[in-house]
Design a protein around this motif. Structure first.
Motif, PDB file in Angstrom:
ATOM      1  N   UNK A 102       0.837  -1.209   0.000  1.00 31.32           N
ATOM      2  CA  UNK A 102       0.000   0.000   0.000  1.00 31.32           C
ATOM      3  C   UNK A 102       0.867   1.252   0.000  1.00 31.32           C
ATOM      4  N   UNK A 103       2.137   1.123   0.386  1.00 33.38           N
ATOM      5  CA  UNK A 103       3.053   2.278   0.352  1.00 33.38           C
ATOM      6  C   UNK A 103       3.806   2.338  -0.974  1.00 33.38           C
ATOM      7  N   UNK A 104       3.640   1.305  -1.790  1.00 33.25           N
ATOM      8  CA  UNK A 104       4.401   1.204  -3.030  1.00 33.25           C
ATOM      9  C   UNK A 104       3.581   1.810  -4.176  1.00 33.25           C
ATOM     10  N   UNK A 105       3.693   3.129  -4.291  1.00 36.34           N
ATOM     11  CA  UNK A 105       2.823   3.875  -5.213  1.00 36.34           C
ATOM     12  C   UNK A 105       3.052   3.440  -6.668  1.00 36.34           C
ATOM     13  N   UNK A 135      -0.538  10.764  -1.874  1.00 37.10           N
ATOM     14  CA  UNK A 135      -0.304  10.599  -0.446  1.00 37.10           C
ATOM     15  C   UNK A 135       0.926  11.423  -0.076  1.00 37.10           C
ATOM     16  N   UNK A 136       0.873  12.024   1.101  1.00 35.53           N
ATOM     17  CA  UNK A 136       1.988  12.862   1.531  1.00 35.53           C
ATOM     18  C   UNK A 136       2.754  12.145   2.651  1.00 35.53           C
ATOM     19  N   UNK A 137       3.974  11.672   2.357  1.00 33.91           N
ATOM     20  CA  UNK A 137       4.721  10.926   3.374  1.00 33.91           C
ATOM     21  C   UNK A 137       5.031  11.766   4.615  1.00 33.91           C
ATOM     22  N   UNK A 138       4.905  13.112   4.486  1.00 39.04           N
ATOM     23  CA  UNK A 138       5.137  13.966   5.661  1.00 39.04           C
ATOM     24  C   UNK A 138       3.960  13.882   6.631  1.00 39.04           C
ATOM     25  N   UNK A 139       2.850  13.394   6.127  1.00 43.04           N
ATOM     26  CA  UNK A 139       1.623  13.430   6.919  1.00 43.04           C
ATOM     27  C   UNK A 139       1.261  12.094   7.539  1.00 43.04           C
ATOM     28  N   UNK A 147      17.575   0.613  -5.682  1.00 41.98           N
ATOM     29  CA  UNK A 147      17.577   2.002  -6.140  1.00 41.98           C
ATOM     30  C   UNK A 147      16.143   2.532  -6.173  1.00 41.98           C
ATOM     31  N   UNK A 148      15.826   3.443  -5.267  1.00 38.70           N
ATOM     32  CA  UNK A 148      14.469   3.982  -5.173  1.00 38.70           C
ATOM     33  C   UNK A 148      14.442   5.398  -5.764  1.00 38.70           C
ATOM     34  N   UNK A 149      13.251   5.856  -6.138  1.00 42.01           N
ATOM     35  CA  UNK A 149      13.108   7.188  -6.720  1.00 42.01           C
ATOM     36  C   UNK A 149      12.094   8.004  -5.920  1.00 42.01           C
ATOM     37  N   UNK A 150      11.878   9.241  -6.390  1.00 40.87           N
ATOM     38  CA  UNK A 150      11.003  10.187  -5.697  1.00 40.87           C
ATOM     39  C   UNK A 150       9.622   9.576  -5.346  1.00 40.87           C
ATOM     40  N   UNK A 151       9.026   8.871  -6.294  1.00 37.64           N
ATOM     41  CA  UNK A 151       7.684   8.300  -6.068  1.00 37.64           C
ATOM     42  C   UNK A 151       7.712   7.230  -4.975  1.00 37.64           C
ATOM     43  N   UNK A 173       9.740   4.090   1.163  1.00 39.40           N
ATOM     44  CA  UNK A 173      10.932   4.243   2.022  1.00 39.40           C
ATOM     45  C   UNK A 173      10.516   4.379   3.486  1.00 39.40           C
ATOM     46  N   UNK A 174       9.472   5.196   3.715  1.00 37.11           N
ATOM     47  CA  UNK A 174       8.986   5.406   5.090  1.00 37.11           C
ATOM     48  C   UNK A 174       8.582   4.067   5.702  1.00 37.11           C
ATOM     49  N   UNK A 175       7.857   3.263   4.929  1.00 32.60           N
ATOM     50  CA  UNK A 175       7.390   1.969   5.450  1.00 32.60           C
ATOM     51  C   UNK A 175       8.577   1.027   5.699  1.00 32.60           C
ATOM     52  N   UNK A 176       9.498   0.991   4.758  1.00 36.53           N
ATOM     53  CA  UNK A 176      10.623   0.043   4.907  1.00 36.53           C
ATOM     54  C   UNK A 176      11.521   0.425   6.087  1.00 36.53           C
TER      55      UNK A 176
END
Ligand code: FES
Ligand SMILES: [Fe+2]
Length: 333
Positions: A173-176, A189-193, A304-308, A313-316
């Protein structure tokens, strides 16, 4: 830096996520062990869990208890035990265990050794599921939708197996990127929120599914193995919960639940409530089925992860920091 080193760096994959059962044991989650309807008074329900096996019984008050499955005498599997006079009686030499897991009698009359005690998991029963906490002291609530169980109609089932550690499907669900690519779902979704508590996260997202108007959805993450989505369907609140139980061999068995407010009995409402629950379950199944091909063969690494991928990243990071324990591992295997 030498060219060889540069080349080597370019071909080095990212950090593997530590496998469950290694590096400190298993995440200290509430895990769905059995469906309530499968745990009957006077019977033992045996099932795989973590690196081994547990039994589920009901005590004199009907309360479910989850205990390690192997007899403390010579290790017979208590899944095959009878319940006699409220005691779990081992099929081998007939030692009897009470609902706390303590051996209280032997057939020969030998005094039961004090250490003849099964591991007893903290256990709760809610939303049609018996949950066990992997550890000694739960530090977050067993998963639940944001409504009272007695106000809800719901249906629950164990219905999907994946051959990967539980956190991988629940990172979905975090993997947009995958939501767009695999499920054709657009998400904002805003990862800051993201609100965080020990063992729990919550955030809100705007979701658009093909052919549907955008909807606001609240995502509740319990531990590293459970998601509860809160959204709307046909003007009613719908909760979709799925939770994973780790099994030996790094497999995961998923339970799914869909819930909405009880029908008031108004004309047509009973049928609508049933239809909404069935649609909720069907949606959950569809998501798992669409992921299946990838889940069968993935070698998961945070590479290698990107902006999206910021939400992922937050979940992992949350998964990497999650406490683990192997306190029960030796007793259940
Ligand atoms: S193995 Fe259970 S009583 Fe001996
Ligand atoms: Fe998915």
């Amino acid at each position: 830096m030498s060219q060889e080193q540069l080349n080597k760096d370019a071909f080095t994959r990212g950090k593997p996520m530590p496998r469950q059962g290694e590096a400190g044991g298993y995440d200290q989650n509430w895990y769905p062990i059995a469906l309530s309807r499968d745990v009957r008074e006077g019977e033992v329900f045996g099932t795989e869990f973590l690196n081994g096996r547990v039994i589920v019984i009901r005590d004199a008050d009907g309360k479910a208890q989850v205990l390690s499955a192997y007899c403390r005498h010579l290790g017979a599997d208590l899944s095959d035990a009878d319940v006699v006079g409220g005691k779990v009686v081992c099929p081998f030499h007939k030692w009897g265990y009470d609902a706390s897991g303590q051996c209280v009698e032997t057939m020969t009359g030998d005094k039961p050794p004090e250490q003849a005690r099964l591991f007893k998991f903290p256990t709760e029963e809610s939303w049609g599921v018996v949950w066990a906490f992997n550890g000694l002291e739960p530090f977050y609530e067993a998963p639940h939708p944001d409504m009272m169980e007695e106000d809800a109609d719901f249906e629950v089932e164990f219905n999907h197996m994946t051959n990967v550690d539980h956190f991988i499907p629940y990172s979905n669900s975090s993997d947009i990127q995958h939501l767009r690519a695999v499920h054709k779902i657009e998400l904002e979704v805003d990862p800051q929120n993201v609100e965080r508590w020990p063992g729990r996260m919550r955030y809100t997202q705007e979701m658009t599914m093909p052919g549907m108007p955008p909807m606001t959805q609240t995502v509740n993450i319990f531990g590293t193995n459970c998601l509860v989505f809160e959204g709307n369907m046909m003007g009613r609140h719908l909760y979709n919960m799925s939770a994973g139980k780790p099994l030996p061999g790094n497999r995961t068995l998923h339970t799914m639940m869909a819930a909405t407010a009880k029908s008031t009995g108004a004309p047509g409402e009973d049928e609508m409530v049933k239809a909404i629950i069935q649609q909720g379950l069907a949606f959950g199944r569809q998501l798992f089925e669409e992921d299946d091909m990838v889940m069968r063969s993935i070698r998961f690494r945070q590479d290698t992860l990107t902006e999206t991928d910021r939400m992922l990243m937050t979940f992992l990071r949350y998964v990497r920091e999650f406490p683990r324990t192997d306190i029960a591992c030796d007793m259940i295997s």
